[in-house]
Motif scaffolding. Sequence first.
Motif, PDB file in Angstrom:
ATOM      1  N   ASP A  79       0.836  -1.196   0.000  1.00  0.00           N
ATOM      2  CA  ASP A  79       0.000   0.000   0.000  1.00  0.00           C
ATOM      3  C   ASP A  79       0.873   1.248   0.000  1.00  0.00           C
ATOM      4  O   ASP A  79       1.941   1.265   0.614  1.00  0.00           O
ATOM      5  N   GLU A  80       0.411   2.265  -0.700  1.00  0.00           N
ATOM      6  CA  GLU A  80       1.237   3.475  -0.822  1.00  0.00           C
ATOM      7  C   GLU A  80       0.738   4.618   0.046  1.00  0.00           C
ATOM      8  O   GLU A  80       1.470   5.566   0.293  1.00  0.00           O
ATOM      9  N   LYS A  81      -0.542   4.535   0.459  1.00  0.00           N
ATOM     10  CA  LYS A  81      -1.082   5.628   1.268  1.00  0.00           C
ATOM     11  C   LYS A  81      -1.798   5.106   2.497  1.00  0.00           C
ATOM     12  O   LYS A  81      -2.402   4.034   2.477  1.00  0.00           O
ATOM     13  N   ARG A  82      -1.743   5.879   3.543  1.00  0.00           N
ATOM     14  CA  ARG A  82      -2.394   5.543   4.808  1.00  0.00           C
ATOM     15  C   ARG A  82      -2.692   6.859   5.519  1.00  0.00           C
ATOM     16  O   ARG A  82      -1.796   7.687   5.672  1.00  0.00           O
ATOM     17  N   ARG A  83      -3.933   7.031   5.938  1.00  0.00           N
ATOM     18  CA  ARG A  83      -4.327   8.271   6.615  1.00  0.00           C
ATOM     19  C   ARG A  83      -3.897   9.507   5.811  1.00  0.00           C
ATOM     20  O   ARG A  83      -3.399  10.499   6.372  1.00  0.00           O
ATOM     21  N   GLY A  84      -4.021   9.389   4.486  1.00  0.00           N
ATOM     22  CA  GLY A  84      -3.724  10.527   3.611  1.00  0.00           C
ATOM     23  C   GLY A  84      -2.258  10.839   3.415  1.00  0.00           C
ATOM     24  O   GLY A  84      -1.902  11.822   2.773  1.00  0.00           O
ATOM     25  N   ARG A  85      -1.398  10.008   3.973  1.00  0.00           N
ATOM     26  CA  ARG A  85       0.044  10.245   3.824  1.00  0.00           C
ATOM     27  C   ARG A  85       0.701   9.038   3.164  1.00  0.00           C
ATOM     28  O   ARG A  85       0.151   7.940   3.194  1.00  0.00           O
ATOM     29  N   PRO A  86       1.906   9.220   2.630  1.00  0.00           N
ATOM     30  CA  PRO A  86       2.604   8.035   2.112  1.00  0.00           C
ATOM     31  C   PRO A  86       2.895   7.056   3.250  1.00  0.00           C
ATOM     32  O   PRO A  86       3.107   7.470   4.396  1.00  0.00           O
ATOM     33  N   THR A  87       2.852   5.764   2.950  1.00  0.00           N
ATOM     34  CA  THR A  87       3.095   4.749   3.977  1.00  0.00           C
ATOM     35  C   THR A  87       4.560   4.798   4.449  1.00  0.00           C
ATOM     36  O   THR A  87       5.416   5.383   3.789  1.00  0.00           O
ATOM     37  N   VAL A  88       4.818   4.182   5.587  1.00  0.00           N
ATOM     38  CA  VAL A  88       6.155   4.243   6.194  1.00  0.00           C
ATOM     39  C   VAL A  88       7.225   3.722   5.227  1.00  0.00           C
ATOM     40  O   VAL A  88       8.267   4.355   5.026  1.00  0.00           O
ATOM     41  N   HIS A  89       6.943   2.583   4.586  1.00  0.00           N
ATOM     42  CA  HIS A  89       7.962   2.024   3.683  1.00  0.00           C
ATOM     43  C   HIS A  89       8.154   2.866   2.440  1.00  0.00           C
ATOM     44  O   HIS A  89       9.211   2.818   1.812  1.00  0.00           O
ATOM     45  N   LYS A  90       7.129   3.648   2.067  1.00  0.00           N
ATOM     46  CA  LYS A  90       7.284   4.555   0.927  1.00  0.00           C
ATOM     47  C   LYS A  90       8.261   5.677   1.271  1.00  0.00           C
ATOM     48  O   LYS A  90       9.021   6.130   0.429  1.00  0.00           O
ATOM     49  N   VAL A  91       8.223   6.142   2.512  1.00  0.00           N
ATOM     50  CA  VAL A  91       9.086   7.258   2.923  1.00  0.00           C
ATOM     51  C   VAL A  91      10.483   6.770   3.315  1.00  0.00           C
ATOM     52  O   VAL A  91      11.484   7.344   2.892  1.00  0.00           O
ATOM     53  N   TRP A  92      10.552   5.711   4.121  1.00  0.00           N
ATOM     54  CA  TRP A  92      11.844   5.308   4.695  1.00  0.00           C
ATOM     55  C   TRP A  92      12.410   4.013   4.107  1.00  0.00           C
ATOM     56  O   TRP A  92      13.462   3.557   4.526  1.00  0.00           O
ATOM     57  N   GLY A  93      11.674   3.378   3.206  1.00  0.00           N
ATOM     58  CA  GLY A  93      12.135   2.107   2.637  1.00  0.00           C
ATOM     59  C   GLY A  93      11.659   0.927   3.470  1.00  0.00           C
ATOM     60  O   GLY A  93      11.293   1.077   4.640  1.00  0.00           O
ATOM     61  N   VAL A  94      11.678  -0.252   2.851  1.00  0.00           N
ATOM     62  CA  VAL A  94      11.128  -1.448   3.495  1.00  0.00           C
ATOM     63  C   VAL A  94      11.900  -1.806   4.764  1.00  0.00           C
ATOM     64  O   VAL A  94      11.314  -2.125   5.801  1.00  0.00           O
ATOM     65  N   ASN A  95      13.233  -1.740   4.714  1.00  0.00           N
ATOM     66  CA  ASN A  95      14.016  -2.151   5.885  1.00  0.00           C
ATOM     67  C   ASN A  95      13.679  -1.324   7.121  1.00  0.00           C
ATOM     68  O   ASN A  95      13.447  -1.864   8.208  1.00  0.00           O
ATOM     69  N   MET A  96      13.663   0.002   6.944  1.00  0.00           N
ATOM     70  CA  MET A  96      13.388   0.846   8.109  1.00  0.00           C
ATOM     71  C   MET A  96      11.926   0.690   8.542  1.00  0.00           C
ATOM     72  O   MET A  96      11.612   0.829   9.731  1.00  0.00           O
ATOM     73  N   ALA A  97      11.037   0.353   7.608  1.00  0.00           N
ATOM     74  CA  ALA A  97       9.632   0.145   7.973  1.00  0.00           C
ATOM     75  C   ALA A  97       9.473  -1.138   8.801  1.00  0.00           C
ATOM     76  O   ALA A  97       8.701  -1.163   9.768  1.00  0.00           O
ATOM     77  N   ILE A  98      10.207  -2.179   8.421  1.00  0.00           N
ATOM     78  CA  ILE A  98      10.175  -3.403   9.239  1.00  0.00           C
ATOM     79  C   ILE A  98      10.608  -3.043  10.666  1.00  0.00           C
ATOM     80  O   ILE A  98       9.961  -3.384  11.654  1.00  0.00           O
ATOM     81  N   LEU A  99      11.692  -2.295  10.746  1.00  0.00           N
ATOM     82  CA  LEU A  99      12.286  -1.952  12.033  1.00  0.00           C
ATOM     83  C   LEU A  99      11.401  -1.003  12.845  1.00  0.00           C
ATOM     84  O   LEU A  99      11.293  -1.146  14.070  1.00  0.00           O
ATOM     85  N   ALA A 100      10.773  -0.055  12.181  1.00  0.00           N
ATOM     86  CA  ALA A 100       9.877   0.875  12.883  1.00  0.00           C
ATOM     87  C   ALA A 100       8.675   0.117  13.437  1.00  0.00           C
ATOM     88  O   ALA A 100       8.223   0.373  14.560  1.00  0.00           O
ATOM     89  N   GLY A 101       8.156  -0.838  12.664  1.00  0.00           N
ATOM     90  CA  GLY A 101       7.069  -1.683  13.157  1.00  0.00           C
ATOM     91  C   GLY A 101       7.520  -2.479  14.370  1.00  0.00           C
ATOM     92  O   GLY A 101       6.810  -2.574  15.378  1.00  0.00           O
ATOM     93  N   ASP A 102       8.725  -3.022  14.282  1.00  0.00           N
ATOM     94  CA  ASP A 102       9.269  -3.785  15.414  1.00  0.00           C
ATOM     95  C   ASP A 102       9.374  -2.912  16.664  1.00  0.00           C
ATOM     96  O   ASP A 102       9.079  -3.365  17.777  1.00  0.00           O
ATOM     97  N   LEU A 103       9.815  -1.680  16.480  1.00  0.00           N
ATOM     98  CA  LEU A 103       9.957  -0.778  17.630  1.00  0.00           C
ATOM     99  C   LEU A 103       8.586  -0.483  18.243  1.00  0.00           C
ATOM    100  O   LEU A 103       8.429  -0.509  19.474  1.00  0.00           O
ATOM    101  N   LEU A 104       7.577  -0.226  17.388  1.00  0.00           N
ATOM    102  CA  LEU A 104       6.223   0.015  17.901  1.00  0.00           C
ATOM    103  C   LEU A 104       5.725  -1.204  18.685  1.00  0.00           C
ATOM    104  O   LEU A 104       5.118  -1.075  19.756  1.00  0.00           O
ATOM    105  N   PHE A 105       6.009  -2.388  18.161  1.00  0.00           N
ATOM    106  CA  PHE A 105       5.601  -3.644  18.820  1.00  0.00           C
ATOM    107  C   PHE A 105       6.289  -3.744  20.188  1.00  0.00           C
ATOM    108  O   PHE A 105       5.672  -4.076  21.203  1.00  0.00           O
TER     109      PHE A 105
END
Lengths: 341, 341
Positions: free
Chosen positions: B91-117
């Motif tokens: 997905d490219e958009k969420r809550r009207g903004r680009p998704t996390v992986h669109k902005v920071w790339g897949v690797n950092m999005a995996i990691l940001a999700g892990d941090l939230l978890f």
Amino acid sequence: MKFDPLFEALKEKIKIVDEVIFELIPEKEPKIIYDAARHYPLAGGKRIRPFIVLTSTEAVGGNPEKAVYAAAAVELLHNYSLVHDDIMDMDEKRRGRPTVHKVWGVNMAILAGDLLFSKVFEAVAKIPVEAEKVVKVLDVISKTSNELCEGQARDLEFENKETVTIDEYMKMISGKTGALIDASATIGGLIGTENNEYIQALSKYGRNVGIAFQIWDDVLDLIADEEKLGKPVGSDIRKGKKTIIVAHFLENASEEDKLKFFKVFGKYAGDVKGEGIIEEDIQEEVKKAIDLLKKYGSTDYAANLARKLIEEAKEALKALPESEARKHLELLADFIVEREY
Amino acid sequence: MKFDPLFEALKEKIKIVDEVIFELIPEKEPKIIYDAARHYPLAGGKRIRPFIVLTSTEAVGGNPEKAVYAAAAVELLHNYSLVHDDIMDMDEKRRGRPTVHKVWGVNMAILAGDLLFSKVFEAVAKIPVEAEKVVKVLDVISKTSNELCEGQARDLEFENKETVTIDEYMKMISGKTGALIDASATIGGLIGTENNEYIQALSKYGRNVGIAFQIWDDVLDLIADEEKLGKPVGSDIRKGKKTIIVAHFLENASEEDKLKFFKVFGKYAGDVKGEGIIEEDIQEEVKKAIDLLKKYGSTDYAANLARKLIEEAKEALKALPESEARKHLELLADFIVEREY
């Protein structure tokens, strides 16, 4: 041999932990995600972290049976981080098998890692000690997994940096490998005793052992016997991995030697066979780069730092009463910087 | 208007939860991972889950102030799953903004999700109630996050399946959206009372509301006003999303009508503009597919099922004493199947 008592204790203690791990991630539906989650735990691994949990509980006079779920929790946490790190690093092999994302694809690997992470906390909820202690363990584990994420983020950032300082490296590695071994010892202590002095000694032991473990890995990549190591010497240099040895070199070498080094560093990351470069030439180049690192004492610097951290780790343990368990923790510390693979 | 008291209560209650969320994920080093982790929470979202936690505590006579960290925990868990699901669904958009992986790339999005978890569990450790209750909440949250992973794994499996049954869909959605809203109500109850009857009533309420929420989303995709919905009607049909409406159709339609449906279903997932297909023709095709779903009463079936689940949810709430908080939970349930967006 020196380490035989350690290996025997490790083998013995780990059986019961494995039972609990596979009770938490059994074969069940949806099969695909449980198969993917079981892949690394089934492949083995040294199980050093759960061993440290159980042995730390014992070393402070506690009952290691009470620490089995905690031991499973740290091993699951370790495995979750391997699954996700392997995706990020695009690694293809782990413990002699294809990585999770190689077998099941990136999406299922993300999810299998998430499930392992989730199971960490299911395990924590099951630790059979007073609820107050469970909450303390939860606090340690959650802060540790924050640190793991922060350490891995720093490591990802290194890839986009020209140079890395020793200080930056130490911060990264303290999170990425120091935190979880620290947590293993700390949690083992928390379960076994109310004595904060003991717990702090174990925390110090674990942090140092964890950091030394990674530094020694970096050293081995340059000095090990290729057959014992199971991969070509200098593979970190081929990949351009910014280790503490490289950080030391960059802080000390002449501009001319740095330029020479960068001509090789990270230049043979992928498959370069198709570009008419032959393996013997690469090995020759890599050997020259290793010699440059040695010229500035960077390899020795790292090896000595690892040994110093291990001495401090053993020193910290002296706060604990003498026991067989303490002896095993000391042996494990020695093993970290005496191993050849 | 009917829902104004609900929206006011929501707005009021959510302030303090947001404070705690951003206390847990502040602006700090390493900046990149905290920025990525803060991206969705900063973008807003309805905050329905933390609202349910606080209101459930109140509805059983407890003090909602004690539930703020628990409320933050479920919202963080929700946001972690969004970050990782968005990677998997590309997905490219969420809550009207680009998704996390669109902005920071897949690797950092995996990691940001892990941090939230990870922060979910840091929050749980901070819930200011007796340790026994904290461990109960931990048990609920960890089992809920297992269910989220299992539900998402089933959803990923749907992509490789020709057809999906209503039963398979219900299992998937119970994990993917039912579990967390169930957990929100259950945890709110756990913090506020010792009365198991109340807690079970809240659990039933949450599970039903969660499932109905997703089913109603699927219905809206077919019947909503395009402007209110903010995306083209029938976008799930374009993407080939196997909703309960599609499952019902596949269990009831003639072979001929199924063939007609599959000519459109999932055929306009990506950008097809370059292939000489014009938007008007696609919309015409999608409309025909929607008419097929209506012909077999599949859309009505889903809408009625959602309404029935909501009635059962409200019925379950009657086990609780009457109160303003209970009224808000009832209103929220109604809102789920009366909303037009």
